[in-house]
Design an enzyme around this catalytic site. Structure first.
Site, PDB file in Angstrom:
ATOM      1  N   ASP A  35       0.847  -1.188   0.000  1.00 38.46           N
ATOM      2  CA  ASP A  35       0.000   0.000   0.000  1.00 38.46           C
ATOM      3  C   ASP A  35       0.889   1.248   0.000  1.00 38.46           C
ATOM      4  OD1 ASP A  35      -3.228   0.539   0.960  1.00 38.46           O
ATOM      5  OD2 ASP A  35      -1.820   2.214   1.104  1.00 38.46           O
ATOM      6  N   ILE A  36       0.491   2.244  -0.762  1.00 45.77           N
ATOM      7  CA  ILE A  36       1.290   3.461  -0.893  1.00 45.77           C
ATOM      8  C   ILE A  36       1.276   4.287   0.396  1.00 45.77           C
ATOM      9  CG2 ILE A  36      -0.489   5.068  -1.754  1.00 45.77           C
ATOM     10  CD1 ILE A  36       1.555   5.775  -4.015  1.00 45.77           C
ATOM     11  N   ASN A  96     -13.042  -3.365   1.797  1.00 44.76           N
ATOM     12  CA  ASN A  96     -14.108  -2.369   1.845  1.00 44.76           C
ATOM     13  C   ASN A  96     -14.928  -2.427   0.559  1.00 44.76           C
ATOM     14  OD1 ASN A  96     -13.112  -1.319   4.342  1.00 44.76           O
ATOM     15  ND2 ASN A  96     -11.513  -0.247   3.214  1.00 44.76           N
ATOM     16  N   GLN A 103     -15.104   2.484   0.552  1.00 40.69           N
ATOM     17  CA  GLN A 103     -14.182   1.988  -0.471  1.00 40.69           C
ATOM     18  C   GLN A 103     -13.738   3.168  -1.331  1.00 40.69           C
ATOM     19  OE1 GLN A 103     -15.944  -0.823  -3.205  1.00 40.69           O
ATOM     20  NE2 GLN A 103     -13.972  -1.405  -4.091  1.00 40.69           N
ATOM     21  N   HIS A 109     -10.057  -5.186  -3.668  1.00 37.33           N
ATOM     22  CA  HIS A 109      -8.746  -5.390  -3.042  1.00 37.33           C
ATOM     23  C   HIS A 109      -8.942  -5.826  -1.604  1.00 37.33           C
ATOM     24  CE1 HIS A 109      -9.930  -1.147  -2.715  1.00 37.33           C
ATOM     25  NE2 HIS A 109      -9.324  -1.117  -1.534  1.00 37.33           N
ATOM     26  N   HIS A 111      -6.951  -5.735   1.968  1.00 35.62           N
ATOM     27  CA  HIS A 111      -5.828  -5.195   2.723  1.00 35.62           C
ATOM     28  C   HIS A 111      -5.333  -6.301   3.655  1.00 35.62           C
ATOM     29  CE1 HIS A 111      -6.883  -0.774   2.097  1.00 35.62           C
ATOM     30  NE2 HIS A 111      -8.047  -1.336   1.816  1.00 35.62           N
TER      31      HIS A 111
HETATM   32  P1  AMP Z   1      -9.926   1.468   0.118  1.00 36.69           P
HETATM   33  O1  AMP Z   1     -10.292   2.641   0.960  1.00 36.69           O
HETATM   34  O2  AMP Z   1     -10.225   0.150   0.763  1.00 36.69           O
HETATM   35  O3  AMP Z   1     -10.477   1.574  -1.285  1.00 36.69           O
HETATM   36  O4  AMP Z   1      -8.342   1.498   0.032  1.00 36.69           O
HETATM   37  C1  AMP Z   1      -7.616   1.995  -1.039  1.00 36.69           C
HETATM   38  C2  AMP Z   1      -6.167   1.844  -0.692  1.00 36.69           C
HETATM   39  O5  AMP Z   1      -5.393   2.016  -1.862  1.00 36.69           O
HETATM   40  C3  AMP Z   1      -5.653   2.862   0.331  1.00 36.69           C
HETATM   41  O6  AMP Z   1      -5.110   2.167   1.460  1.00 36.69           O
HETATM   42  C4  AMP Z   1      -4.563   3.626  -0.442  1.00 36.69           C
HETATM   43  O7  AMP Z   1      -3.470   4.004   0.358  1.00 36.69           O
HETATM   44  C5  AMP Z   1      -4.180   2.618  -1.515  1.00 36.69           C
HETATM   45  N1  AMP Z   1      -3.614   3.182  -2.730  1.00 36.69           N
HETATM   46  C6  AMP Z   1      -4.112   4.194  -3.480  1.00 36.69           C
HETATM   47  N2  AMP Z   1      -3.328   4.400  -4.556  1.00 36.69           N
HETATM   48  C7  AMP Z   1      -2.322   3.490  -4.484  1.00 36.69           C
HETATM   49  C8  AMP Z   1      -1.188   3.188  -5.303  1.00 36.69           C
HETATM   50  N3  AMP Z   1      -0.932   3.875  -6.419  1.00 36.69           N
HETATM   51  N4  AMP Z   1      -0.368   2.190  -4.925  1.00 36.69           N
HETATM   52  C9  AMP Z   1      -0.613   1.504  -3.786  1.00 36.69           C
HETATM   53  N5  AMP Z   1      -1.666   1.717  -2.983  1.00 36.69           N
HETATM   54  C10 AMP Z   1      -2.506   2.717  -3.319  1.00 36.69           C
END
Ligand code: AMP
Length: 125
Positions: A35-36, A96, A103, A109, A111
């Site tokens: 995760d970023i 989520n 979400q 995805h 986590h």
């Molecule tokens: P959600 O709220 O469950 O949709 O989580 C989305 C997740 O994607 C968050 O934890 C972000 O930090 C992660 N995210 C968004 N863009 C990127 C990216 N380019 N590379 C890795 N993780 C990302």
């Protein structure tokens, strides 16, 4: 109501190679990357390569091969990151879905969070 998949979401761009990711594992039908914005020492996202919005979409529409591959990819990520409840200290897995699930990225995805006590399951708000 049909699930609507947005092909411009950020994980679709990662899958097309338009945006880089910090890859942890790639299999025939799945991809895992860090995760970023990590919320724990281990914070990996595991996604199917197919265009699925959320888990109920995936579970009702994906092939048996995709579902098996995705499940095994999650297990392999836990092993790679040392958080398996078998040999490590465990993890929390979250997926989520939709507005109430908060979400942000509309591509399925999971986590995988670990490396510390993750705390209560649900935060207020
Ligand atoms: P959600 O709220 O469950 O949709 O989580 C989305 C997740 O994607 C968050 O934890 C972000 O930090 C992660 N995210 C968004 N863009 C990127 C990216 N380019 N590379 C890795 N993780 C990302």
């Amino acid at each position: 109501m049909a699930y609507k998949y947005d092909t411009q979401n950020i994980f679709a761009k990662i899958l097309r190679g338009e945006i880089p990711c910090d890859k942890v594992l790639e299999t025939e039908h799945s991809l895992a990357f860090n995760d970023i914005s990590p919320q724990a020492p281990v914070h990996v996202l595991v996604i199917p390569k197919g265009p699925y919005v959320c888990f109920d979409h995936f579970a009702s529409s994906a092939s048996d091969q995709e579902i098996a591959d995705f499940s095994r990819a999650i297990s392999e990520v836990c092993r790679i990151k040392g958080v398996s409840a078998d040999s490590g200290n465990g993890y929390r897995m979250i997926s989520n879905a939709g507005p109430d699930g908060v979400q942000e990225v509309p591509h399925l995805h999971f986590h995988i969070l670990g490396g510390r006590r993750i705390g209560r399951m649900i935060q207020p708000g």
